[in-house]
Design an enzyme around this catalytic site. Sequence first.
Site, PDB file in Angstrom:
ATOM      1  N   CYS A  38       0.827  -1.197   0.000  1.00 46.87           N
ATOM      2  CA  CYS A  38       0.000   0.000   0.000  1.00 46.87           C
ATOM      3  C   CYS A  38       0.869   1.258   0.000  1.00 46.87           C
ATOM      4  CB  CYS A  38      -0.881   0.020   1.234  1.00 46.87           C
ATOM      5  SG  CYS A  38      -1.783  -1.507   1.443  1.00 46.87           S
ATOM      6  N   ARG A  82       4.471   0.830  -6.488  1.00 51.16           N
ATOM      7  CA  ARG A  82       4.518  -0.143  -5.397  1.00 51.16           C
ATOM      8  C   ARG A  82       3.588  -1.316  -5.648  1.00 51.16           C
ATOM      9  NH1 ARG A  82       6.545   2.161  -0.431  1.00 51.16           N
ATOM     10  NH2 ARG A  82       5.293   0.724   0.775  1.00 51.16           N
ATOM     11  N   TRP A 104      -3.337  -2.560  -1.680  1.00 47.36           N
ATOM     12  CA  TRP A 104      -3.021  -3.899  -2.201  1.00 47.36           C
ATOM     13  C   TRP A 104      -3.761  -4.855  -1.268  1.00 47.36           C
ATOM     14  CZ3 TRP A 104      -0.570  -8.498  -0.841  1.00 47.36           C
ATOM     15  CH2 TRP A 104      -0.146  -9.305  -1.905  1.00 47.36           C
ATOM     16  N   ASN A 117      -1.531   0.699   6.387  1.00 48.06           N
ATOM     17  CA  ASN A 117      -0.685  -0.242   5.662  1.00 48.06           C
ATOM     18  C   ASN A 117      -0.275  -1.313   6.663  1.00 48.06           C
ATOM     19  OD1 ASN A 117       1.014  -1.532   3.923  1.00 48.06           O
ATOM     20  ND2 ASN A 117       2.510   0.121   3.748  1.00 48.06           N
ATOM     21  N   GLY A 118      -0.485  -2.575   6.321  1.00 53.14           N
ATOM     22  CA  GLY A 118      -0.121  -3.658   7.239  1.00 53.14           C
ATOM     23  C   GLY A 118      -1.305  -4.561   7.486  1.00 53.14           C
ATOM     24  N   GLU A 177      16.691 -16.139 -12.108  1.00 58.33           N
ATOM     25  CA  GLU A 177      16.309 -14.733 -12.195  1.00 58.33           C
ATOM     26  C   GLU A 177      15.617 -14.438 -13.537  1.00 58.33           C
ATOM     27  OE1 GLU A 177      15.706 -12.367 -10.434  1.00 58.33           O
ATOM     28  OE2 GLU A 177      15.828 -10.592 -11.664  1.00 58.33           O
ATOM     29  N   LYS A 235      11.786 -13.083 -13.992  1.00 57.95           N
ATOM     30  CA  LYS A 235      11.410 -11.868 -14.739  1.00 57.95           C
ATOM     31  C   LYS A 235      10.311 -12.211 -15.753  1.00 57.95           C
ATOM     32  CE  LYS A 235      12.677  -9.118 -12.845  1.00 57.95           C
ATOM     33  NZ  LYS A 235      13.400  -9.512 -11.715  1.00 57.95           N
ATOM     34  N   GLU A 292       7.016 -12.799 -13.909  1.00 57.86           N
ATOM     35  CA  GLU A 292       6.480 -11.590 -13.283  1.00 57.86           C
ATOM     36  C   GLU A 292       5.756 -10.687 -14.273  1.00 57.86           C
ATOM     37  OE1 GLU A 292      10.307 -10.303 -11.545  1.00 57.86           O
ATOM     38  OE2 GLU A 292       9.206  -9.877  -9.706  1.00 57.86           O
ATOM     39  N   HIS A 307      16.932 -35.318 -14.036  1.00 61.15           N
ATOM     40  CA  HIS A 307      16.248 -35.809 -12.833  1.00 61.15           C
ATOM     41  C   HIS A 307      14.776 -35.412 -12.808  1.00 61.15           C
ATOM     42  CE1 HIS A 307      20.131 -37.063 -11.468  1.00 61.15           C
ATOM     43  NE2 HIS A 307      20.599 -35.828 -11.590  1.00 61.15           N
ATOM     44  N   LYS A 340       5.830  -3.783  -5.270  1.00 63.34           N
ATOM     45  CA  LYS A 340       7.262  -3.472  -5.315  1.00 63.34           C
ATOM     46  C   LYS A 340       7.943  -3.792  -3.997  1.00 63.34           C
ATOM     47  CE  LYS A 340      10.985  -1.726  -7.090  1.00 63.34           C
ATOM     48  NZ  LYS A 340      11.663  -2.715  -7.937  1.00 63.34           N
TER      49      LYS A 340
HETATM   50  C1  G6P Z   1       8.964  -7.958  -4.428  1.00 61.71           C
HETATM   51  C2  G6P Z   1       9.338  -7.360  -5.775  1.00 61.71           C
HETATM   52  C3  G6P Z   1      10.554  -8.073  -6.343  1.00 61.71           C
HETATM   53  C4  G6P Z   1      11.697  -8.015  -5.338  1.00 61.71           C
HETATM   54  C5  G6P Z   1      11.287  -8.587  -3.978  1.00 61.71           C
HETATM   55  C6  G6P Z   1      12.316  -8.293  -2.910  1.00 61.71           C
HETATM   56  O1  G6P Z   1       8.482  -9.244  -4.597  1.00 61.71           O
HETATM   57  O2  G6P Z   1       8.250  -7.469  -6.676  1.00 61.71           O
HETATM   58  O3  G6P Z   1      10.948  -7.436  -7.548  1.00 61.71           O
HETATM   59  O4  G6P Z   1      12.780  -8.735  -5.826  1.00 61.71           O
HETATM   60  O5  G6P Z   1      10.074  -7.969  -3.536  1.00 61.71           O
HETATM   61  O6  G6P Z   1      12.368  -6.902  -2.710  1.00 61.71           O
HETATM   62  P1  G6P Z   1      13.571  -6.107  -2.049  1.00 61.71           P
HETATM   63  O7  G6P Z   1      13.076  -4.700  -1.998  1.00 61.71           O
HETATM   64  O8  G6P Z   1      13.754  -6.698  -0.675  1.00 61.71           O
HETATM   65  O9  G6P Z   1      14.757  -6.294  -2.892  1.00 61.71           O
END
Ligand code: G6P
Length: 601
Positions: free
Chosen positions: A2, A28, A85, A111-112, A479, A483, A486, A502, A596
């Site tokens: 949020c 965010r 969110w 928020n929380g 990674e 991506k 996501e 395996h 985010k």
């Molecule tokens: C969220 C974001 C990711 C990020 C992860 C960790 O899931 O969408 O892109 O890698 O958090 O975030 P941080 O701010 O701790 O790197």
Amino acid sequence: MCGIFGYVGNKTNAATIVFEGLKRLEYRGYDSWGIAVVPTASEKSKVKSEKLINTIVVKKKTGKIGNANVNDMPSSSFAFGHTRWATHGGVTQTNAHPHLDCTGRIALIHNGIFENYEGIKKTLVKKGHRFTSETDTEVAVHLIEEYRKTMALAKAVQKAFNDMAGLNAIIVIDSDRNQLIAARNGSPLVIGFGHQENFLASDAAALLPHTKQVHFLEDDEMTIVGHKGIMIFDAKTGTKIAPKVQKLTWSTRQAEKGTYPYFMLKEIHEQPDIIADISETMISPAKRMTEVIRKSQGTYLVGCGTAGYACMAGSYLFSKVAKRHVNWAVGSEFGYQLNFLTKKSLVMALSQSGETIDILESVKKAKNNGASIVALVNVLGSSLYRMADHKTLIGAGPEKAVASTKAFTAKIAYLVLLAYGLAGKTKEGQTVLMHAVSSGKKVLSSLSLARIQKLASRLKNTEHIFVVGRGISYPASLETALKIKEISYIHAEGFAAGELKHGVIALVEKDTPCIVFAPNDEAYGANLAGAMEMKARGGFIVGISHKPHEVFDYYIPVDDACEATIIPNVIVGQLLAYYLAIEKGLDPDMPRNLAKSVTVK
Ligand code: G6P
């Protein structure tokens, strides 16, 4: 998660100021939004209706802000807003914040997660409070209303906040006074100091167009923000606290898209310059940090999501370059496996935002065991940054696309410097990074971009993509797959190439896209062998390598950058994910369901 933005000052377009603030927080991730304003006295007098006098005007919507505006809101010098969110209660206009008490004179955003809201709600219902939403948040505003019957507003907010279990940030306004009253525990809140105006936000970057003077609220701090003054005090004891004003170092321009269509593309393109910068300017902090690592007995890397994969890559780098055993764990799991930590242990927490709750919780537990904490973060003043014993800002600048890109490669660059530093070869580390810079630039050349976009156009309708690599190309595969998932919503899985036999290979059939990292390292031959095994089952092999090979059906060249080749390799993965999203007509900056910075468990 949020986003929160609040304004109190001498301007009369508070709704617009808050609305623009919320737009800066869009990155965010959110699914609905809302703004509340207290109309100016002249505005109130224009309105005949008794109803508006002493009440708060609220606008709430589901979905993205898009082309919305707040022209229909009254002029005001005092407003706050929220991007939600969803956690408790679906994505509906009613569940969006701000929430009002029964009288409509108190509004609250949150928020929380208010963990003990159910029991409190039952008591309040018995007392006659009427609830309109399914949220935990609405309970907080009615609780304040209840306490307000016998005490001043600030006291009522303090008492209610202390009743709330969990990690929460709340901001409260009431229609009788121009003050934002806020408290935090866990979820971030920043006060921005202006001239005849002050601000509150969940994220310092949102304050940049207004002020660079900020105070980051600590856990259990409460504040009353008026247009001429700010008071901070301890939410438990009520003791006054002097503000610790810090200056933000980011510029407004850095936080804007510029000529790029999306933040993600901008951030991908910024990477070579950031890596070059780290290689030149981070030597002293890296030296200090290597001494800390050298003295520790047991070093552990922790991160979540993309930062977790940077940690995993770090464990390969430390082993190979520095001959040092460094474990890694994802933040959400580390808390369950850290009983072995001692006073001599060192936990290196990697996080772009510095607010990821799983990291903060793990770090708190590690501290309880006596371990020292190193933080590698991108956001000044973030919770992790403040909590750590030794801290380094990775200097990637504001990262606004939800999917992390430049923060990943910046962390890797820093880990490269640390690994070479530990080996007593800092200069070599710098050289290696400069190879990564030139290789990355080549990946970002127009010819290479066209090649990657062509591949995306070919793969856009596929359901599954497999990405494999050995050694440090294993985290690169994970990674890349992350991506792709996501932002293009295509199912992508990263695997250690050696694990193919395996199980995974059972999934490969005619034309299954298989991306193979085959850089110029000790795993080159084994990576090609994996490619051949998949090709033999009909797989469509995309080779990312320093040289072409007959097994590749599609080849993406990446110049060798020695131990830092993971940097340009992952840039290819980021670009492929980006173009897949574009080809599918998706917004790469704001993927569905994701946030985010994940500030709830
Ligand atoms: C969220 C974001 C990711 C990020 C992860 C960790 O899931 O969408 O892109 O890698 O958090 O975030 P941080 O701010 O701790 O790197």
